[in-house]
Write an enzyme that holds these catalytic residues in place. Sequence first.
Site, PDB file in Angstrom:
ATOM      1  N   HIS A  84      -1.082   1.032   7.282  1.00 37.39           N
ATOM      2  CA  HIS A  84      -1.647   1.149   5.943  1.00 37.39           C
ATOM      3  C   HIS A  84      -1.381   2.551   5.407  1.00 37.39           C
ATOM      4  O   HIS A  84      -1.323   3.515   6.179  1.00 37.39           O
ATOM      5  CB  HIS A  84      -3.150   0.878   6.002  1.00 37.39           C
ATOM      6  CG  HIS A  84      -3.802   0.667   4.670  1.00 37.39           C
ATOM      7  ND1 HIS A  84      -3.250  -0.108   3.673  1.00 37.39           N
ATOM      8  CD2 HIS A  84      -4.975   1.138   4.161  1.00 37.39           C
ATOM      9  CE1 HIS A  84      -4.058  -0.125   2.626  1.00 37.39           C
ATOM     10  NE2 HIS A  84      -5.104   0.625   2.892  1.00 37.39           N
ATOM     11  N   ASN A 136      -8.419   4.033  -1.658  1.00 38.62           N
ATOM     12  CA  ASN A 136      -7.736   2.854  -1.140  1.00 38.62           C
ATOM     13  C   ASN A 136      -7.149   2.048  -2.289  1.00 38.62           C
ATOM     14  O   ASN A 136      -7.341   2.398  -3.462  1.00 38.62           O
ATOM     15  CB  ASN A 136      -8.719   2.003  -0.324  1.00 38.62           C
ATOM     16  CG  ASN A 136      -8.024   1.136   0.705  1.00 38.62           C
ATOM     17  OD1 ASN A 136      -6.798   1.031   0.748  1.00 38.62           O
ATOM     18  ND2 ASN A 136      -8.812   0.482   1.551  1.00 38.62           N
ATOM     19  N   CYS A 174       0.818  -1.217   0.000  1.00 40.21           N
ATOM     20  CA  CYS A 174       0.000   0.000   0.000  1.00 40.21           C
ATOM     21  C   CYS A 174       0.853   1.268   0.000  1.00 40.21           C
ATOM     22  O   CYS A 174       0.489   2.276  -0.609  1.00 40.21           O
ATOM     23  CB  CYS A 174      -0.936  -0.007   1.200  1.00 40.21           C
ATOM     24  SG  CYS A 174      -0.074  -0.219   2.783  1.00 40.21           S
TER      25      CYS A 174
END
Length: 380
Positions: free
Chosen positions: A320, A345, A144
């Site tokens: 994240h 995301n 990520c």
Amino acid sequence: MPLIEMLQVMDSLVLLCLLLIGTTGAISVEEIFEKWQSGIGREYSNHYEKMFRFGIFKKNMAMIDGLNEIYQERGMVFKENSFADMTEKEFAATHLFPRRSPATFESASSHQTSQKLRYLPTSFDWKGKGVVTAVKDQGSAGTCWAFSAVQNIEGQWAKLGKPLTELSVEQVVDCDGNKDAEKEKADCGVFGGWPYLAYQYVQKAGGIQTETDYPYCCGLGGGEGTCFVCPAPGYNKTLCGPPSEYCKTSDSCSAKIDPSKFVAGLKVSGWQWFGQNETDIAINLLNIGPLSVAMNAGMLQFYHSGIYDPLFCDPKSLDHAVLITGYGEEKTILGETKKYWTVKNSWGKKWGEDGYFRIARDKNKCGIATQVTTVELEII
């Protein structure tokens, strides 16, 4: 019929009803599982694996029901998705990076809030304005951080008037072994990293290829096209942990990177951090473009819609990285006004609100304001 016998019969009927309800509920969960499995195309190697996954699915469904009961008045909705047959630990191991404290920077290094704006509009979003690429899916890899950094670079490149271009996340994952020894931070490939170090990597490398020329492959879960990348040059075992046991040099940075294919004219000159004042962050977002952020994503696994505002979420334990594209506010069913960030995301378009989520603003919720950064590109 004597009263005591009537009561015994009533007790028996109640017990029978409860048994029927329990049976119906079990069948219902099985039906939901079968429809879910068919809908996402999930396949299992044998009956035993399927039953094992069904057990996890059933527990997750109960947890989702519990979360909805707790948070329905707060406007948060949780729902089964492609992660519904994964335990919390499995999900964290494959889609997040090991929790780490935020990096801290001297205030002098933070970007000064732009003075171009005299007021802050109620809402704004860069989506649909030609600077945000489509939602991607990182798959089963803790990459990520690279998606967040690369998507910030994409936005800044487009803000210079260049064509919106999908850039190579895989190049950053494969090739970036940067570390910040003073702050004990490092980029660790599929085991996590930090966007500010990724900007530094692209600057040192002299550029970045496009997604087309250097496509993403490390998170495909062993399916067709999956690559097994060896650690990036400079990989730090102390900060990152042991590298993957199996890798292929033909899949790695040295075999695939091609500087002759770097996007012409795209040069990184530096990066900036924005402090934790969320009003200033909103102003800079408006003036500068989408911003990279990191957060604690512990409860996001089954998020479906609404403003994400969990009761417990440690802002000093991050796992994240994502991209803030906008902000806004809305009235809740209780009549209060809630401010939020709109966040892109990297878990695919079917997750959340078309691949996005909204999170409470002006609370540093889940540490969302601790690692707000942007790349700086040379203007040519």
